[in-house]
Design a protein around this motif. Sequence first.
Motif, mmCIF file in Angstrom:
data_model
loop_
_atom_site.group_PDB
_atom_site.id
_atom_site.type_symbol
_atom_site.label_atom_id
_atom_site.label_comp_id
_atom_site.label_asym_id
_atom_site.label_seq_id
_atom_site.Cartn_x
_atom_site.Cartn_y
_atom_site.Cartn_z
ATOM 1 N N THR A 12 -10.459 0.180 -6.766
ATOM 2 C CA THR A 12 -9.752 0.435 -5.511
ATOM 3 C C THR A 12 -9.424 -0.867 -4.786
ATOM 4 O O THR A 12 -8.312 -1.045 -4.264
ATOM 5 N N ALA A 13 -10.375 -1.786 -4.782
ATOM 6 C CA ALA A 13 -10.155 -3.076 -4.125
ATOM 7 C C ALA A 13 -9.030 -3.850 -4.804
ATOM 8 O O ALA A 13 -8.191 -4.470 -4.132
ATOM 9 N N LYS A 14 -9.010 -3.781 -6.142
ATOM 10 C CA LYS A 14 -7.961 -4.481 -6.886
ATOM 11 C C LYS A 14 -6.600 -3.869 -6.601
ATOM 12 O O LYS A 14 -5.601 -4.577 -6.389
ATOM 13 N N LEU A 16 -5.710 -2.156 -3.934
ATOM 14 C CA LEU A 16 -5.334 -2.458 -2.555
ATOM 15 C C LEU A 16 -4.861 -3.904 -2.414
ATOM 16 O O LEU A 16 -3.919 -4.194 -1.668
ATOM 17 N N GLY A 17 -5.524 -4.805 -3.162
ATOM 18 C CA GLY A 17 -5.103 -6.201 -3.153
ATOM 19 C C GLY A 17 -3.705 -6.362 -3.716
ATOM 20 O O GLY A 17 -2.878 -7.114 -3.186
ATOM 21 N N ARG A 18 -3.453 -5.629 -4.814
ATOM 22 C CA ARG A 18 -2.128 -5.689 -5.428
ATOM 23 C C ARG A 18 -1.065 -5.107 -4.494
ATOM 24 O O ARG A 18 0.029 -5.668 -4.358
ATOM 25 N N GLN A 20 -1.194 -5.056 -1.263
ATOM 26 C CA GLN A 20 -1.005 -6.026 -0.184
ATOM 27 C C GLN A 20 -0.062 -7.143 -0.632
ATOM 28 O O GLN A 20 0.800 -7.589 0.134
ATOM 29 N N GLN A 21 -0.216 -7.601 -1.893
ATOM 30 C CA GLN A 21 0.674 -8.630 -2.429
ATOM 31 C C GLN A 21 2.112 -8.137 -2.465
ATOM 32 O O GLN A 21 3.042 -8.850 -2.091
ATOM 33 N N ARG A 24 3.601 -7.951 0.969
ATOM 34 C CA ARG A 24 3.798 -9.259 1.573
ATOM 35 C C ARG A 24 4.940 -10.018 0.921
ATOM 36 O O ARG A 24 5.777 -10.621 1.609
ATOM 37 N N TYR A 25 5.010 -10.020 -0.409
ATOM 38 C CA TYR A 25 5.940 -10.891 -1.121
ATOM 39 C C TYR A 25 7.279 -10.242 -1.457
ATOM 40 O O TYR A 25 8.293 -10.915 -1.548
ATOM 41 N N GLN A 236 3.233 -16.623 5.888
ATOM 42 C CA GLN A 236 2.501 -15.533 5.226
ATOM 43 C C GLN A 236 2.678 -15.562 3.712
ATOM 44 O O GLN A 236 1.812 -15.081 2.970
ATOM 45 N N ASP A 239 0.672 -19.674 -0.420
ATOM 46 C CA ASP A 239 -0.721 -19.553 -0.866
ATOM 47 C C ASP A 239 -1.095 -20.788 -1.675
ATOM 48 O O ASP A 239 -0.370 -21.791 -1.674
#
Length: 350
Positions: A12-14, A16-18, A20-21, A24-25, A236, A239
């Motif tokens: 789930t964390a992975k 959600l991280g994806r 978010q990417q 954002r991008y 934002q 990175d």
Amino acid sequence: QVLRSVFIFLVTAKLLGRLQQILRYEGLRKYLLRLLTPYLKMIPMVRAKLDKEMKKTMTDLRAKFSQDLTSPCTALPSKGMEKEELLQLMDRRKEQDTKNWINGKITGAVYHGGHEHYDFVGQVFSRWAFCNPLHPDLHPALRQMDSEVVQMVINMYHGGADAAGAFTTGGTESILMAMKAHRDWAEETKGITEPNIVICTTAHAAFDKAGKYFKIQVRKARPDGDMAMDLKHMKQLIDGNTVAIVGSCCQYSHGTIDPIQEMGQIALKKNIGLHVDCCLGGFLVPFMEKAGYPLPPFDFRVPGVTSISCDPHKYGFAPKGSSVVMFSKKELRRYMYCYLTDWSGGIYAT
């Protein structure tokens, strides 16, 4: 049960991280469209529609382009043409290629500076048409002129004693070389192997081309209300793999100028490159202040600017293709080059 919970948490964390990417991008809509488009094209009905439209477009283009053909010839003739006959053909073809822009109603394609200048440049250019700049030892005068033009442009953009540059065949090549230099610099000095650059959506398409050529991810920040770089969104997108940010002065589509000074501060803080694309404004923006229209600093006077592209073949009225790419330091220019020392034909460096 604990392992299962940990596994679900990590997945789930992975995800959600994806997500978010993506947000954002790229944005969810654009991501889904890019993801689904190849599969949609495989649907027979969609494929048939696309093929039909493509065939129609190609037919229309061929018909349109065929209207302007003069004495078409697609194979070596069995008998050559007399000089006068060939020159007459060239005159007819020149008229074809001149009539659409000579009245001054075309922008962004031809920059000629008037007929007298046009003819004069042709006389000069004809003297060097067969010289090969790949062999500067054979052409010392050509080498000198190349160096002089580069240094003149560096001085126009207030380059310091360590600034350096190169003459290229156009704005696209200048941009490609600047991006390659920043990519290779970041790989050698920072170990970055998955580089990205951050540009505004209004930046020239050549930066996307550089991304495809050199496998650099191109991240696009939205413009603000004045169609200039939105600094908040740009920050934002930066990175640890960002090798450079890009500002335009001015950008091609709208003529607006990005906030170069503020971008320079960010570049210094992040220890990344800042390329300023002055291809269109190359021989305009350095003289704006003298003309009574002062601009905020945009060149090497701005701390953080590491490279600039400028096109003499636009408002410098030089022949196509003529461009200059500049670097704040000779050390950065070194990464632009391609060196081959073990080629069977000898040392090859371009």
